[in-house]
Motif scaffolding. Structure first.
Motif, PDB file in Angstrom:
ATOM      1  N   HIS A  86     -57.259  65.760  -3.163  1.00  0.00           N
ATOM      2  CA  HIS A  86     -58.412  66.140  -3.976  1.00  0.00           C
ATOM      3  C   HIS A  86     -59.718  65.645  -3.438  1.00  0.00           C
ATOM      4  O   HIS A  86     -59.754  64.598  -2.593  1.00  0.00           O
ATOM      5  N   ARG A  87     -60.909  65.780  -4.105  1.00  0.00           N
ATOM      6  CA  ARG A  87     -61.970  65.089  -3.939  1.00  0.00           C
ATOM      7  C   ARG A  87     -62.756  64.687  -5.117  1.00  0.00           C
ATOM      8  O   ARG A  87     -62.300  65.410  -6.204  1.00  0.00           O
ATOM      9  N   HIS A  88     -63.612  63.899  -5.572  1.00  0.00           N
ATOM     10  CA  HIS A  88     -64.008  63.403  -6.640  1.00  0.00           C
ATOM     11  C   HIS A  88     -65.683  64.050  -6.826  1.00  0.00           C
ATOM     12  O   HIS A  88     -66.116  64.018  -7.948  1.00  0.00           O
ATOM     13  N   ASP A  89     -66.227  64.119  -5.603  1.00  0.00           N
ATOM     14  CA  ASP A  89     -67.712  64.495  -5.703  1.00  0.00           C
ATOM     15  C   ASP A  89     -68.551  63.307  -6.164  1.00  0.00           C
ATOM     16  O   ASP A  89     -69.331  63.537  -7.123  1.00  0.00           O
ATOM     17  N   ALA A  90     -68.175  62.077  -5.964  1.00  0.00           N
ATOM     18  CA  ALA A  90     -68.583  60.879  -6.605  1.00  0.00           C
ATOM     19  C   ALA A  90     -68.303  59.863  -5.878  1.00  0.00           C
ATOM     20  O   ALA A  90     -67.571  59.955  -4.795  1.00  0.00           O
ATOM     21  N   HIS A  91     -69.130  58.768  -6.062  1.00  0.00           N
ATOM     22  CA  HIS A  91     -68.605  57.498  -5.486  1.00  0.00           C
ATOM     23  C   HIS A  91     -67.589  56.893  -6.299  1.00  0.00           C
ATOM     24  O   HIS A  91     -67.582  56.504  -7.361  1.00  0.00           O
ATOM     25  N   GLY A  92     -66.690  56.611  -5.476  1.00  0.00           N
ATOM     26  CA  GLY A  92     -65.212  55.868  -6.067  1.00  0.00           C
ATOM     27  C   GLY A  92     -65.013  54.480  -5.504  1.00  0.00           C
ATOM     28  O   GLY A  92     -64.779  54.398  -4.180  1.00  0.00           O
ATOM     29  N   PHE A  93     -64.809  53.454  -6.372  1.00  0.00           N
ATOM     30  CA  PHE A  93     -64.379  52.158  -5.985  1.00  0.00           C
ATOM     31  C   PHE A  93     -63.164  52.046  -6.765  1.00  0.00           C
ATOM     32  O   PHE A  93     -63.287  51.940  -8.026  1.00  0.00           O
ATOM     33  N   ILE A  94     -62.125  51.580  -5.751  1.00  0.00           N
ATOM     34  CA  ILE A  94     -60.790  51.259  -6.326  1.00  0.00           C
ATOM     35  C   ILE A  94     -60.666  49.897  -6.296  1.00  0.00           C
ATOM     36  O   ILE A  94     -60.963  49.096  -5.278  1.00  0.00           O
ATOM     37  N   TYR A  95     -59.962  49.292  -7.176  1.00  0.00           N
ATOM     38  CA  TYR A  95     -59.407  47.910  -7.215  1.00  0.00           C
ATOM     39  C   TYR A  95     -58.125  47.817  -7.631  1.00  0.00           C
ATOM     40  O   TYR A  95     -57.776  48.256  -8.839  1.00  0.00           O
ATOM     41  N   VAL A  96     -57.266  47.442  -6.882  1.00  0.00           N
ATOM     42  CA  VAL A  96     -55.932  47.226  -7.186  1.00  0.00           C
ATOM     43  C   VAL A  96     -55.550  45.792  -7.965  1.00  0.00           C
ATOM     44  O   VAL A  96     -55.972  44.925  -7.799  1.00  0.00           O
ATOM     45  N   LEU A  97     -54.967  46.497  -9.274  1.00  0.00           N
ATOM     46  CA  LEU A  97     -54.547  45.483 -10.371  1.00  0.00           C
ATOM     47  C   LEU A  97     -53.231  44.785  -9.859  1.00  0.00           C
ATOM     48  O   LEU A  97     -53.058  43.754 -10.197  1.00  0.00           O
ATOM     49  N   GLU A  98     -52.228  45.653  -9.645  1.00  0.00           N
ATOM     50  CA  GLU A  98     -50.482  45.040  -9.293  1.00  0.00           C
ATOM     51  C   GLU A  98     -49.837  46.281  -8.551  1.00  0.00           C
ATOM     52  O   GLU A  98     -50.324  47.298  -8.568  1.00  0.00           O
ATOM     53  N   GLY A  99     -49.141  45.975  -7.870  1.00  0.00           N
ATOM     54  CA  GLY A  99     -48.256  46.520  -6.563  1.00  0.00           C
ATOM     55  C   GLY A  99     -49.085  46.959  -5.614  1.00  0.00           C
ATOM     56  O   GLY A  99     -50.026  45.938  -5.228  1.00  0.00           O
ATOM     57  N   SER A 100     -48.687  47.903  -4.844  1.00  0.00           N
ATOM     58  CA  SER A 100     -49.168  48.275  -3.907  1.00  0.00           C
ATOM     59  C   SER A 100     -49.273  49.914  -3.481  1.00  0.00           C
ATOM     60  O   SER A 100     -48.279  50.479  -3.904  1.00  0.00           O
ATOM     61  N   ILE A 101     -50.402  50.136  -3.175  1.00  0.00           N
ATOM     62  CA  ILE A 101     -50.695  51.553  -2.894  1.00  0.00           C
ATOM     63  C   ILE A 101     -51.376  52.002  -1.370  1.00  0.00           C
ATOM     64  O   ILE A 101     -51.744  51.080  -0.887  1.00  0.00           O
ATOM     65  N   VAL A 102     -51.053  53.164  -1.038  1.00  0.00           N
ATOM     66  CA  VAL A 102     -51.861  53.590   0.173  1.00  0.00           C
ATOM     67  C   VAL A 102     -52.703  54.744  -0.145  1.00  0.00           C
ATOM     68  O   VAL A 102     -52.360  55.627  -0.913  1.00  0.00           O
ATOM     69  N   MET A 103     -54.051  54.430   0.575  1.00  0.00           N
ATOM     70  CA  MET A 103     -55.095  55.343   0.280  1.00  0.00           C
ATOM     71  C   MET A 103     -55.613  55.771   1.817  1.00  0.00           C
ATOM     72  O   MET A 103     -55.537  54.895   2.542  1.00  0.00           O
ATOM     73  N   GLY A 104     -56.171  56.854   1.811  1.00  0.00           N
ATOM     74  CA  GLY A 104     -56.825  57.592   3.138  1.00  0.00           C
ATOM     75  C   GLY A 104     -57.518  58.666   2.501  1.00  0.00           C
ATOM     76  O   GLY A 104     -57.316  59.355   1.700  1.00  0.00           O
ATOM     77  N   VAL A 105     -58.774  58.678   3.385  1.00  0.00           N
ATOM     78  CA  VAL A 105     -59.580  59.910   3.301  1.00  0.00           C
ATOM     79  C   VAL A 105     -59.699  60.778   4.633  1.00  0.00           C
ATOM     80  O   VAL A 105     -59.247  60.134   5.738  1.00  0.00           O
ATOM     81  N   GLN A 106     -59.949  61.935   4.503  1.00  0.00           N
ATOM     82  CA  GLN A 106     -59.791  62.774   5.820  1.00  0.00           C
ATOM     83  C   GLN A 106     -60.735  62.096   6.915  1.00  0.00           C
ATOM     84  O   GLN A 106     -61.907  61.681   6.840  1.00  0.00           O
ATOM     85  N   GLY A 107     -60.171  62.153   7.946  1.00  0.00           N
ATOM     86  CA  GLY A 107     -61.025  61.361   9.281  1.00  0.00           C
ATOM     87  C   GLY A 107     -60.899  59.791   9.380  1.00  0.00           C
ATOM     88  O   GLY A 107     -61.301  59.066  10.363  1.00  0.00           O
ATOM     89  N   GLY A 108     -60.243  59.435   8.217  1.00  0.00           N
ATOM     90  CA  GLY A 108     -60.205  57.701   8.329  1.00  0.00           C
ATOM     91  C   GLY A 108     -58.698  57.355   8.278  1.00  0.00           C
ATOM     92  O   GLY A 108     -57.940  58.348   8.465  1.00  0.00           O
ATOM     93  N   LYS A 109     -58.026  56.160   8.662  1.00  0.00           N
ATOM     94  CA  LYS A 109     -56.994  55.693   8.720  1.00  0.00           C
ATOM     95  C   LYS A 109     -56.357  55.289   7.352  1.00  0.00           C
ATOM     96  O   LYS A 109     -57.185  54.747   6.551  1.00  0.00           O
ATOM     97  N   PRO A 110     -55.170  55.441   7.127  1.00  0.00           N
ATOM     98  CA  PRO A 110     -54.695  55.139   5.909  1.00  0.00           C
ATOM     99  C   PRO A 110     -54.545  53.608   5.871  1.00  0.00           C
ATOM    100  O   PRO A 110     -54.277  52.892   6.856  1.00  0.00           O
ATOM    101  N   VAL A 111     -54.796  53.057   4.505  1.00  0.00           N
ATOM    102  CA  VAL A 111     -54.687  51.559   4.449  1.00  0.00           C
ATOM    103  C   VAL A 111     -53.879  51.316   3.223  1.00  0.00           C
ATOM    104  O   VAL A 111     -53.795  52.148   2.174  1.00  0.00           O
ATOM    105  N   THR A 112     -53.072  50.286   3.420  1.00  0.00           N
ATOM    106  CA  THR A 112     -51.933  49.751   2.413  1.00  0.00           C
ATOM    107  C   THR A 112     -52.876  48.754   1.720  1.00  0.00           C
ATOM    108  O   THR A 112     -53.242  47.677   2.170  1.00  0.00           O
TER     109      THR A 112
END
Length: 158
Positions: A86-112
């Motif tokens: 998906h895309r958000h057409d927005a500036h998105g700021f993510i802050y992890v509260l608990e657990g572990s997630i994997v995020m990545g955008v096209q052209g970037g490296k996935p991060v845990t």
């Protein structure tokens, strides 16, 4: 540090919770992105990955930025949950509260990411990877979106 304090302040101000059905429906329709092995195995077995629960915490027009608003949501990933591409057409700021997630955008490296860590998505980014890093533990995170007023939270991309 400033983003963390801002998110914490917004969370303290947030009240109530409205389920955001659009994200749930997109995931249920099968618009899924890259999945880790546990999610891929479930999908191959004919079972889509579990759906994320998205709760709107606060929406606030930004009068200093005409036509823009801030939207704060909480996302809860059950074990094995994954987002659709998906895309958000927005500036998105993510802050992890608990657990572990994997995020990545096209052209970037996935991060845990783990509790206390952050991630940023720009308005032109295609969010290709978003999932719970665990098949056994839930994860929860906040997303602050700076977007056009009335624009959808996300648009799925087949």
């Amino acid at each position: 540090m400033i983003v963390s304090r801002t998110l914490a302040a917004l969370l303290l101000l947030a009240a109530g919770g409205v389920n955001i059905a659009a994200a749930q429906q997109a995931a249920a329709a099968g618009h899924t992105g890259a999945h880790p092995p546990a999610q891929a195995a479930a999908a191959d077995a004919g079972h889509p990955p579990p759906l994320a629960k998205v709760t709107e915490l606060m929406t606030k027009p930004l009068p200093d930025y005409p036509g823009k608003e801030a939207l704060l949501i909480q996302v809860e990933y059950p074990p094995g949950a994954a987002d659709p591409v998906h895309r958000h057409d927005a500036h998105g700021f993510i802050y992890v509260l608990e657990g572990s997630i994997v995020m990545g955008v096209q052209g970037g490296k996935p991060v845990t990411l783990t509790a206390g860590q952050t991630f940023y998505e720009g308005p032109d980014d295609l969010h290709t990877i978003g999932h719970n890093a665990s098949a056994t533990e839930p994860a929860r995170f906040l997303v602050l979106l700076l977007k056009n007023q009335g624009a959808p939270i996300l648009t799925t991309v087949p």
